[in-house]
Design a protein around this motif. Structure first.
Motif, short mmCIF file in Angstrom:
data_model
loop_
_atom_site.label_atom_id
_atom_site.label_comp_id
_atom_site.label_asym_id
_atom_site.label_seq_id
_atom_site.Cartn_x
_atom_site.Cartn_y
_atom_site.Cartn_z
N GLY A 52 0.81 -1.21 0.00
CA GLY A 52 0.00 0.00 0.00
C GLY A 52 0.84 1.25 0.00
N ALA A 53 1.98 1.22 0.69
CA ALA A 53 2.89 2.37 0.68
C ALA A 53 3.38 2.64 -0.73
N ALA A 54 3.74 1.58 -1.45
CA ALA A 54 4.22 1.75 -2.82
C ALA A 54 3.12 2.29 -3.73
N ARG A 55 1.90 1.82 -3.54
CA ARG A 55 0.80 2.31 -4.38
C ARG A 55 0.59 3.81 -4.16
N LEU A 56 0.67 4.26 -2.92
CA LEU A 56 0.51 5.69 -2.65
C LEU A 56 1.64 6.50 -3.29
N VAL A 57 2.87 6.00 -3.21
CA VAL A 57 3.99 6.71 -3.82
C VAL A 57 3.81 6.82 -5.33
N ALA A 58 3.26 5.79 -5.95
CA ALA A 58 3.06 5.80 -7.40
C ALA A 58 1.89 6.67 -7.83
N SER A 59 1.08 7.12 -6.87
CA SER A 59 -0.18 7.81 -7.22
C SER A 59 0.01 9.24 -7.69
N GLY A 60 1.19 9.80 -7.51
CA GLY A 60 1.41 11.20 -7.86
C GLY A 60 1.10 12.16 -6.72
N PRO A 76 11.85 -2.35 -2.32
CA PRO A 76 11.91 -2.41 -3.80
C PRO A 76 10.66 -1.85 -4.47
N ALA A 77 9.50 -2.10 -3.87
CA ALA A 77 8.26 -1.62 -4.48
C ALA A 77 8.19 -0.10 -4.45
N THR A 78 8.64 0.52 -3.35
CA THR A 78 8.63 1.98 -3.26
C THR A 78 9.60 2.60 -4.25
N TYR A 79 10.77 1.98 -4.41
CA TYR A 79 11.73 2.49 -5.39
C TYR A 79 11.13 2.48 -6.79
N LEU A 80 10.53 1.36 -7.16
CA LEU A 80 9.92 1.26 -8.49
C LEU A 80 8.76 2.24 -8.64
N ALA A 81 8.00 2.42 -7.56
CA ALA A 81 6.88 3.37 -7.60
C ALA A 81 7.38 4.79 -7.80
N ALA A 82 8.48 5.13 -7.13
CA ALA A 82 9.04 6.48 -7.30
C ALA A 82 9.50 6.70 -8.73
N ARG A 83 10.06 5.66 -9.33
CA ARG A 83 10.49 5.79 -10.72
C ARG A 83 9.29 5.96 -11.66
N ARG A 84 8.22 5.22 -11.40
CA ARG A 84 7.02 5.37 -12.23
C ARG A 84 6.44 6.78 -12.10
N ALA A 85 6.48 7.30 -10.85
CA ALA A 85 5.94 8.63 -10.61
C ALA A 85 6.91 9.74 -11.00
N ARG A 86 8.16 9.35 -11.34
CA ARG A 86 9.22 10.30 -11.72
C ARG A 86 9.45 11.35 -10.64
N ILE A 87 9.59 10.85 -9.42
CA ILE A 87 9.90 11.73 -8.28
C ILE A 87 11.21 11.29 -7.65
N PRO A 88 11.91 12.20 -6.97
CA PRO A 88 13.19 11.85 -6.35
C PRO A 88 13.03 10.76 -5.29
N PHE A 89 14.01 9.85 -5.26
CA PHE A 89 14.03 8.76 -4.30
C PHE A 89 15.26 8.90 -3.42
N VAL A 90 15.03 9.06 -2.10
CA VAL A 90 16.12 9.14 -1.12
C VAL A 90 16.11 7.86 -0.30
N LEU A 91 17.23 7.16 -0.30
CA LEU A 91 17.37 5.94 0.50
C LEU A 91 17.92 6.31 1.87
N TRP A 92 17.26 5.83 2.94
CA TRP A 92 17.72 6.08 4.31
C TRP A 92 18.43 4.81 4.77
N ALA A 93 19.76 4.84 4.83
CA ALA A 93 20.57 3.65 5.02
C ALA A 93 21.13 3.55 6.44
N SER A 94 21.07 2.36 7.00
CA SER A 94 21.55 2.12 8.36
C SER A 94 22.64 1.06 8.43
#
Length: 356
Positions: A52-60, A76-94
């Protein structure tokens, strides 16, 4: 202005305030996929599934997304959704050492691809930045969003009465040496190494090791006090009462201590740290051997016992290390975390690496 999506598992006590601060600056909406429907006043939180998080990100709906490493589907789903929506993707790495199970070995290549293809990466500290840079092929687009706790809460003044009561709870007299462990009672936290080191240190009948937390390991032995879970409001007094906080975490196939926020918490009370070199706060530069604490090799009970003996019989050393600890942790603030996140967002917006 459209908000920024922050995709994470849950809004924990130590994340709620910095999330709110970031929201005030950037209009963040949190997409929490394991939060259990908890209320977070003053913070926009949507309780969703990972998909559901990925679907919201892809929604524009959003202008950018920040996503943590957790979640087999969410990341992975959020990353792909951000690419579909053509918005910047920031990875928060630990992570500063990739897990080494066969399953995680299979995940290394896609994780490395995310490190390389993210528009920016915000990290827990320079130790994580080094790990990401090696995978990313350079330092461009990597920003530290420093690990922090609520300094006002953990650094609050503790009265003599509170300190005395905390030492009494731990089974320590006024003059006795008191070492403290706070965390999950799990093997990966190195508690078994600490208990063995405490036995070998043989500090006499008055010395105490207080163990706070819950988990499958039952702490016991001469001079060991099992406190069980300790409420957040009671921790400042317990840190102030202790002569040293010990965090002896070890590396396992699935775990390397990302940071160890108990170090920050104790340092706000001028309590020195005794930690292993497998602790992120050591690798990340907060805990420094001989300056604000002591560092030992992981799994080395003899080295840990030696440092416990040194600290037990050197109150002036403890005082000097503790004073430096309080000074050094002062730079690790929620405001610094927000600055790091905002810098990553700004870079991601201005320097797309994979958007078309």
């Amino acid at each position: 202005m459209r908000p920024v999506a922050l995709v994470t598992s849950a809004v924990t006590d130590y994340r709620e305030r910095p999330f709110r601060m970031l929201a005030e600056e950037e209009g963040v909406e949190v997409l929490a996929w394991a939060d259990g429907g908890q209320e977070h006043p003053g913070l926009a939180v949507r309780h969703v599934t990972q998909a559901g998080a990925a679907r919201l990100v892809a929604s524009g709906r959003y202008r950018a997304v920040i996503c943590g490493l957790g979640g087999r589907v969410a990341l992975p789903a959020t990353y792909l959704a951000a690419r579909r929506a053509r918005i910047p993707f920031v990875l928060w790495a630990s992570i500063w050492r990739h897990p080494r199970t066969p399953a995680h070995a299979l995940s290394w290549l896609p994780t490395r691809l995310l490190y390389r293809r993210a528009d920016a990466v915000a990290t827990y500290g320079p130790h994580v930045s080094r790990h990401v840079a090696a995978a990313r092929g350079g330092e461009e687009g990597i920003f530290v969003a420093t690990q922090a706790v609520d300094g006002e809460h953990f650094g609050r003044p503790v009265s003599a009465e509170e300190r005395r009561a905390a030492r009494e709870r731990a089974g320590a007299t006024d003059d006795a040496f008191l070492a403290l462990f706070v965390g999950r009672l799990e093997r990966e936290k190195g508690l078994h190494v600490l208990l063995e080191a405490w036995r070998r240190a043989d500090l006499g009948p008055d010395a105490r090791l207080a163990v706070a937390g819950r988990g499958p390991i039952a702490p016991g032995g001469t001079g060991v006090t099992a406190l069980g879970p300790v409420a957040r409001d009671d921790l400042p007094a317990l840190y102030a009462a202790a002569d040293v906080l010990v965090l002896p975490s070890i590396r396992t196939a699935t775990f390397t201590e990302p940071w160890g926020l108990v170090c920050n918490e104790a340092m706000h009370q001028a309590t020195p740290i005794l930690a292993s070199d497998a602790v992120g706060a050591v690798a990340g530069g907060l805990v420094r051997d001989g300056r604000n604490g002591l560092v030992v090799p992981e799994r080395d009970a003899d080295a840990l016992a030696t440092r416990l003996r040194i600290l037990a019989y050197a109150p002036e050393l403890r005082r000097r290390l503790g004073e430096a600890a309080r000074r050094d942790v002062g730079a690790y603030t929620y405001a610094a975390w927000v600055r790091g996140m905002r810098a990553a967002l700004a870079h991601a917006s201005q320097h797309p690496t994979a958007r078309s």
